[in-house]
Design an enzyme around this catalytic site. Structure first.
Site, PDB file in Angstrom:
ATOM      1  N   ASP A  60       0.379   5.210   0.622  1.00  0.00           N
ATOM      2  CA  ASP A  60      -0.823   6.139   1.029  1.00  0.00           C
ATOM      3  C   ASP A  60      -0.641   7.722   0.997  1.00  0.00           C
ATOM      4  O   ASP A  60       0.508   8.074   1.550  1.00  0.00           O
ATOM      5  CB  ASP A  60      -1.136   5.820   2.467  1.00  0.00           C
ATOM      6  CG  ASP A  60      -1.685   4.601   2.823  1.00  0.00           C
ATOM      7  OD1 ASP A  60      -2.221   4.173   1.868  1.00  0.00           O
ATOM      8  OD2 ASP A  60      -1.779   4.143   4.060  1.00  0.00           O
ATOM      9  N   GLU A  83      -3.094  10.348   2.947  1.00  0.00           N
ATOM     10  CA  GLU A  83      -4.284  10.475   3.949  1.00  0.00           C
ATOM     11  C   GLU A  83      -4.123  12.071   4.227  1.00  0.00           C
ATOM     12  O   GLU A  83      -3.445  12.517   4.854  1.00  0.00           O
ATOM     13  CB  GLU A  83      -4.361   9.563   4.955  1.00  0.00           C
ATOM     14  CG  GLU A  83      -4.522   8.085   4.639  1.00  0.00           C
ATOM     15  CD  GLU A  83      -4.496   7.134   5.718  1.00  0.00           C
ATOM     16  OE1 GLU A  83      -5.594   6.295   5.580  1.00  0.00           O
ATOM     17  OE2 GLU A  83      -3.916   7.306   6.694  1.00  0.00           O
ATOM     18  N   GLU A 106       0.880  -1.058  -0.072  1.00  0.00           N
ATOM     19  CA  GLU A 106      -0.004   0.107  -0.103  1.00  0.00           C
ATOM     20  C   GLU A 106       0.970   1.164  -0.029  1.00  0.00           C
ATOM     21  O   GLU A 106       1.848   1.265   0.543  1.00  0.00           O
ATOM     22  CB  GLU A 106      -0.947  -0.111   1.239  1.00  0.00           C
ATOM     23  CG  GLU A 106      -2.049   0.860   1.376  1.00  0.00           C
ATOM     24  CD  GLU A 106      -2.753   1.187   2.443  1.00  0.00           C
ATOM     25  OE1 GLU A 106      -3.196   1.794   2.989  1.00  0.00           O
ATOM     26  OE2 GLU A 106      -3.385  -0.097   2.721  1.00  0.00           O
TER      27      GLU A 106
END
Length: 280
Positions: free
Chosen positions: A89, A91, A87
């Site tokens: 990311d 955010e 993953e």
């Protein structure tokens, strides 16, 4: 050498993306040119790419939740599936009115993350659209904002540092409630009287991408010596200007770096933090 610029791309979002959860809280509008995600007391919402990728540069323009966004998280990330997933990311952690968003980045490999770096943006991300990009190649992962690299995670497998390279990933994005941790460690809760909350996405761009289909990559050539020889972008590196811009961002706007958090890692920082000339 890799010098980044913003590439305009006005494809139809219906062609590239699925609305995956939140029912009608996720909408594609303006003849496929704008996508909205909504969070209310019942549910958030999200979407994903139709294609899977094994290396790509994925980019979208995003406008974040304005006003009192405390407790909300707008996520934009690449991910595979399963317990041991990879993953990458972005955010965006909401905040009280007048306080800045926190841009949270992380890299997971085989289910393990703990590689967070956080930033305060140098502009108001709720006032207008800005470009956010993830570049993932065999050499490195680069996070970019308006074409400016803010973080590079190099492939250091030769030193025993895991790097995502074997699992296909899709793009995912969502708006959801995370008031147990998102704002000041969970001290500030979502004020539902301010809702519903909305974030906006447009200009999906995966022009440079190795799409996985029917067991093969769209980037693979017929050469057994250089299987990705037709895709030079996979092997480019940051040029001096991009390196300088990244250094400026990290010196002026970075608020957390896992590689300096000795309290969190009392037995020793992760291996990549000790390597010569690390770029964390």
């Amino acid at each position: 050498m890799l010098s980044f610029s913003i590439v305009a791309f006005a494809g139809n979002l219906y062609d590239d993306l699925y609305r995956t959860w939140g029912e009608d809280r996720c909408k594609i509008l303006n003849n496929g040119q704008l996508l909205t995600v909504t969070l209310d007391e019942v549910s958030g919402s999200g979407f994903e790419s139709k294609d899977e990728y094994l290396y790509a540069k994925i980019e979208m323009d995003i406008k974040l939740v304005p006003g009192n966004s405390a407790g909300t998280v707008t996520a934009f990330y690449l991910s595979s599936k399963g317990q041991y997933h990879d993953e990458i990311d972005f955010e965006f952690l909401g905040n009280e009115t007048g306080r800045p968003y926190t841009l949270h980045t992380n890299v997971f490999c085989q289910g393990t993350g703990n590689r967070e770096m956080q930033f305060r943006l140098w502009f108001d991300p709720t006032a207008d659209f800005h470009s956010y990009s993830i570049l993932w190649t065999p050499k490195h992962i680069v996070f970019l904002v308006d074409g400016i690299p803010i973080r590079e995670f190099e492939n250091l497998e030769r030193y025993g540092v895991p790097f995502p390279k074997n699992q296909r990933m899709k793009l995912y994005a969502s708006l959801w409630n995370a008031d147990d941790w998102a704002t000041r460690g969970g001290l500030v809760k979502t004020d539902w009287s301010e809702g519903p909350f909305n974030a906006y996405f447009k200009k999906f761009n995966a022009e440079n991408a190795c799409v996985w289909s029917r067991g093969a990559s769209s980037c693979r050539s017929n050469s057994k010596f250089s299987p990705f020889s037709n895709n030079a972008w996979l092997w480019d590196k940051l040029d001096y200007g991009a390196e300088g811009n990244m250094k400026w961002v990290q010196q002026k706007h970075m608020v957390y770096n896992y590689c300096t958090d000795t309290n969190r890692f009392p037995q020793g920082l992760p291996k990549e933090c000790y390597l010569k000339n690390p770029k964390y």
